[in-house]
Design a protein around this motif. Structure first.
Motif: not given
Length: 339
Positions: A63-65, A102-111, A130-132, A264-266
């Motif tokens: 996810v990018h936002g 919920m449909a993916s095995d894992l979701t990556i967030a940037a922050n 997970t976050v990185f 946001g993530g700023l």
């Protein structure tokens, strides 16, 4: 009319669901059974591919936002569309992000900001995210930075630079209001706005109304933003909502102090008083004051810029990002293999 039928008839839901089903139909012909892993980059593609991929093929989403937040802001700013908090379309986008995660095995967030939204506003459990951070190739950046640009700052002026799409969420209209206040304080600056978008005409008109046409320059799309950063003194980003903008990463790599908002993530990218200065969203007076301080205090500006560059060289590591993504891939493949 039954509730399910009523929701499907809503013009917003009907539009986005049709787009999603078209993607789903196309994906069914991609030969997804030949892939070892699928990595999607938004909630729409995640939801679509999850429904047609083989059950044993791992799916990682990125996810990018926040689609839900962006659409809610859009509806608030366009009341003529008739979408309010009680509308089915208002609930559609948080539901979409929930079902995608919920449909993916894992979701990556940037922050953490992005992760928290998925958890608190969409109901996604903590363990599914997970976050990185993103990464940036320093060799490629440095090559463009040292290539420079033919554009030169006017004599006796410092350069404030704002690379951004000229759309509402990037808040360039807020920056122009802050610059109008700054001009009353001092005139030893110009501002380069780098980018294009649907609001360019309106922003240029706003510049003229504020008598900033000799201080603010719209450079349009540029192929070498790092080269422009080599001529700049201060980076500014007055966005209303953003995730982890690449422009901030590049500004830090260039050794520029950042003047940003709390959007946001700023705040996770910029440390106030250490690598830059942070203002509340839409606070033109705070932004103007921060710009004034950095224009006036050369040593402080250099201090923040040096700290930002040291932080960027360590934190925005492309190698670290790739290593983390590969670990996610290996984990997802191992989990599916054990089923």
């Amino acid at each position: 009319m039954p509730k399910r039928q009523q929701m499907n008839q809503h013009f917003v839901i009907k539009h986005y669901e049709l787009e999603r089903y078209c993607m789903e139909l196309a994906a069914a012909y991609f030969g997804l059974e030949t892939y070892d892993i699928i990595h999607t980059q938004d909630s729409f593609s995640t939801r679509s591919l999850s429904r047609v991929k083989p059950r044993r093929t791992p799916l990682v989403s990125h996810v990018h936002g926040s689609i839900a937040r962006e659409m809610m802001d859009h509806f608030r700013n366009h009341p003529e569309k008739g979408v309010t908090e009680g509308s089915p379309a208002w609930r559609y986008f948080p539901a979409l992000e929930y079902h995608a995660a919920m449909a993916s095995d894992l979701t990556i967030a940037a922050n953490q900001w992005s992760k928290n939204l998925l958890m608190t506003e969409c109901g996604v459990p903590d363990h599914r995210i997970t976050v990185f951070q993103y990464g940036l190739d320093p060799a490629s950046f440095d090559a463009k930075y040292h290539q420079g640009t033919q554009l030169r700052r006017p004599a006796g002026k410092k350069v404030i630079i704002c690379p951004a799409r000229l759309v509402y969420l990037k808040g360039v209209h807020i920056l122009l209001d802050a610059l109008a206040i700054l001009k009353q304080m001092r005139s030893d600056w110009v501002c380069w706005i780098v980018g294009d978008g649907e609001m360019r005409g309106a922003l240029e008109q706003q510049t003229v109304r504020a008598s900033l046409q000799y201080d603010v320059f719209f450079l349009g799309e540029q192929n070498n933003v790092p080269g422009l950063l080599s001529q700049a003194d201060i980076f500014v980003h007055t966005c209303i909502q953003d995730n982890q903008p690449f422009s901030v990463m590049e500004a830090q790599m260039a050794g520029l102090p950042s003047v940003v908002t709390t959007a946001g993530g700023l705040p996770e990218m910029v440390t106030h008083g250490r690598t830059g200065l942070i203002s509340p969203v839409d606070n033109i007076y705070s932004t103007a004051e921060h710009l004034r301080v950095l224009l006036e205090k050369d040593d402080y500006r250099a201090f923040l810029g040096l700290n930002a560059q040291r932080y960027a060289r360590e934190h925005w590591s492309m190698d670290l990002m790739v290593e983390r993504i590969l670990n996610v891939y290996y984990g997802a493949i191992a989990q599916k293999s054990s089923m």
